[in-house]
Design a protein around this motif. Structure first.
Motif, PDB file in Angstrom:
ATOM      1  N   ARG A  11       0.810  -1.202   0.000  1.00 40.83           N
ATOM      2  CA  ARG A  11       0.000   0.000   0.000  1.00 40.83           C
ATOM      3  C   ARG A  11       0.850   1.260   0.000  1.00 40.83           C
ATOM      4  O   ARG A  11       1.833   1.360   0.710  1.00 40.83           O
ATOM      5  N   LEU A  12       0.421   2.221  -0.781  1.00 43.52           N
ATOM      6  CA  LEU A  12       1.005   3.552  -0.725  1.00 43.52           C
ATOM      7  C   LEU A  12       0.320   4.347   0.371  1.00 43.52           C
ATOM      8  O   LEU A  12      -0.745   3.970   0.864  1.00 43.52           O
ATOM      9  N   GLY A 104       5.538  -1.404   8.259  1.00 45.36           N
ATOM     10  CA  GLY A 104       6.847  -0.879   7.903  1.00 45.36           C
ATOM     11  C   GLY A 104       6.728   0.117   6.770  1.00 45.36           C
ATOM     12  O   GLY A 104       6.054  -0.155   5.769  1.00 45.36           O
ATOM     13  N   VAL A 105       7.364   1.276   6.921  1.00 42.86           N
ATOM     14  CA  VAL A 105       7.307   2.335   5.915  1.00 42.86           C
ATOM     15  C   VAL A 105       8.712   2.663   5.451  1.00 42.86           C
ATOM     16  O   VAL A 105       9.624   2.824   6.270  1.00 42.86           O
ATOM     17  N   ASP A 106       8.902   2.763   4.142  1.00 48.99           N
ATOM     18  CA  ASP A 106      10.211   3.131   3.604  1.00 48.99           C
ATOM     19  C   ASP A 106      10.001   3.824   2.270  1.00 48.99           C
ATOM     20  O   ASP A 106       8.996   3.590   1.577  1.00 48.99           O
ATOM     21  N   ALA A 117       9.510  -9.778  -0.602  1.00 47.39           N
ATOM     22  CA  ALA A 117       9.909 -11.168  -0.822  1.00 47.39           C
ATOM     23  C   ALA A 117       9.948 -11.938   0.494  1.00 47.39           C
ATOM     24  O   ALA A 117       9.483 -13.078   0.584  1.00 47.39           O
ATOM     25  N   ALA A 118      10.509 -11.316   1.530  1.00 43.45           N
ATOM     26  CA  ALA A 118      10.545 -11.961   2.845  1.00 43.45           C
ATOM     27  C   ALA A 118       9.142 -12.124   3.404  1.00 43.45           C
ATOM     28  O   ALA A 118       8.833 -13.129   4.064  1.00 43.45           O
ATOM     29  N   HIS A 119       8.279 -11.161   3.146  1.00 44.52           N
ATOM     30  CA  HIS A 119       6.890 -11.234   3.595  1.00 44.52           C
ATOM     31  C   HIS A 119       6.184 -12.415   2.955  1.00 44.52           C
ATOM     32  O   HIS A 119       5.473 -13.191   3.621  1.00 44.52           O
ATOM     33  N   PHE A 132       3.875  -3.657   4.451  1.00 49.51           N
ATOM     34  CA  PHE A 132       4.891  -2.667   4.080  1.00 49.51           C
ATOM     35  C   PHE A 132       4.267  -1.623   3.167  1.00 49.51           C
ATOM     36  O   PHE A 132       3.486  -1.944   2.281  1.00 49.51           O
ATOM     37  N   VAL A 133       4.627  -0.388   3.407  1.00 49.39           N
ATOM     38  CA  VAL A 133       4.035   0.753   2.716  1.00 49.39           C
ATOM     39  C   VAL A 133       5.147   1.664   2.227  1.00 49.39           C
ATOM     40  O   VAL A 133       6.124   1.896   2.951  1.00 49.39           O
TER      41      VAL A 133
END
Length: 333
Positions: A11-12, A104-106, A117-119, A132-133
């Protein structure tokens, strides 16, 4: 490393789905020269998550385990990790907090590709709780309500070069936390030897071979050496860092990667002022990842703060800073 699936759903910040985050192919990462060794210059290390992740091969991940133990004491239901990178700390938090939702945001699509990939490779119980976003820690708007804890690990706040960037990031953490929520981050203590070398009439860079990591498995024998050359601009409180990576494959040099970036140098009083002026109450400061109190020989300053439990943000007030100097945790921290 596991290969990246062709599609995933990340998601953004605006709620839009980000598709096809992927790890760059070897052809995209480097075009090998005729002798099999590729040399690249002035690259963004965050565009090379394969190299970045190899820095931690065989490492104890003591920083990740520290933040996991810290948050386990407060039992948060929702955790936000800003500047999460490829998810090294994120998944450690998920393992220690089996009932918590973790976001997690990056800002790096490449790093988020490795995180995705790890997710996808994780157990279903982890996939359901971790997301992750893509977003910027200075102004990410959040999603799904307030968080009980915000973490910025791996000294990532050192990338905030201006006072405006730092104030915006601290304000973002304050805004996204519920009253009583915890904000924790780490920074390196200034290396006075490096700073002194930079003050010579002819400034000299302090060079350090600081990483030597290996990865050995069936069909793979890789090694990574990293040298760091640092100069300092005192008037800007900025360290200019050049990272020189030599990556070996089967004992032969396969690639040399040079990455340059600037890093803000934090001093302890400045760090405290950033927390207090943003409205936080400092609960504790540690000097390492073993819950040892900060002292004169500490390499790090790890700060744990709370958003006050009353809803209104306190204005900045002059006067002595009040926080606990005891080596023992305060209020469970």
């Amino acid at each position: 490393m596991r290969s990246m699936p062709s599609r995933n759903h990340e998601r953004l910040s605006g709620g839009e789905w980000l598709r096809s985050i992927r790890r760059p192919s070897p052809a995209e990462q480097a075009s090998a020269s005729s002798n099999g060794t590729h040399v690249s210059n002035r690259s963004d290390i965050y565009a090379r998550p394969d190299v970045y992740d190899m820095e931690y091969e065989g490492a104890s991940n003591e920083d990740a385990h520290f933040f996991a133990r810290l948050l386990a004491r407060v039992r948060p239901r929702r955790v936000l990790e800003l500047a999460c990178g490829s998810g090294r700390v994120t998944f450690t938090l998920a393992a220690a907090l089996p009932k918590a939702e973790i976001v997690g945001v990056d800002s790096s699509s490449q790093m988020l590709g490795n995180a995705a990939a790890a997710h996808d490779a994780a157990e279903s119980s982890v996939r359901e709780r971790v997301s992750f976003v893509k977003g910027d820690m200075r102004d990410w708007q959040g999603s799904g309500g307030a968080f009980d804890a915000v973490v910025i690990a791996c000294c990532s706040v050192s990338h905030l070069l201006t006072l405006d960037d730092r104030r915006r990031t601290w304000a973002t953490a304050f805004r996204l936390l519920r009253p009583g929520g915890v904000f924790a981050l780490d920074v390196r203590v200034p290396d006075l030897a490096t700073l002194a070398e930079s003050q010579r009439v002819r400034p000299r860079a302090f060079v350090d071979l600081d990483i030597d990591s290996s990865r050995r498995s069936v069909g793979e024998d890789a090694r990574l050496l990293r040298c760091t050359a640092t100069t300092y601009e005192p008037q800007l409180q900025r360290a200019d860092v050049r990272l020189i990576y030599d990556r070996f494959d089967q004992g032969a040099l396969a690639e040399r990667l040079v990455a340059d970036f600037a890093s803000h140098v934090y001093f302890p009083a400045e760090l405290e002022l950033l927390f207090v002026s943003a409205g936080f109450e400092i609960a504790q400061q540690y000097g390492d990842y073993r819950f040892v109190a900060r002292g004169r020989a500490s390499e790090y300053v790890v700060t744990v703060a709370r958003r006050p439990r009353h809803s209104a943000r306190r204005p900045f007030r002059c006067g002595p800073l009040r926080h606990n100097a005891s080596p023992y945790p305060v209020n469970g921290l």
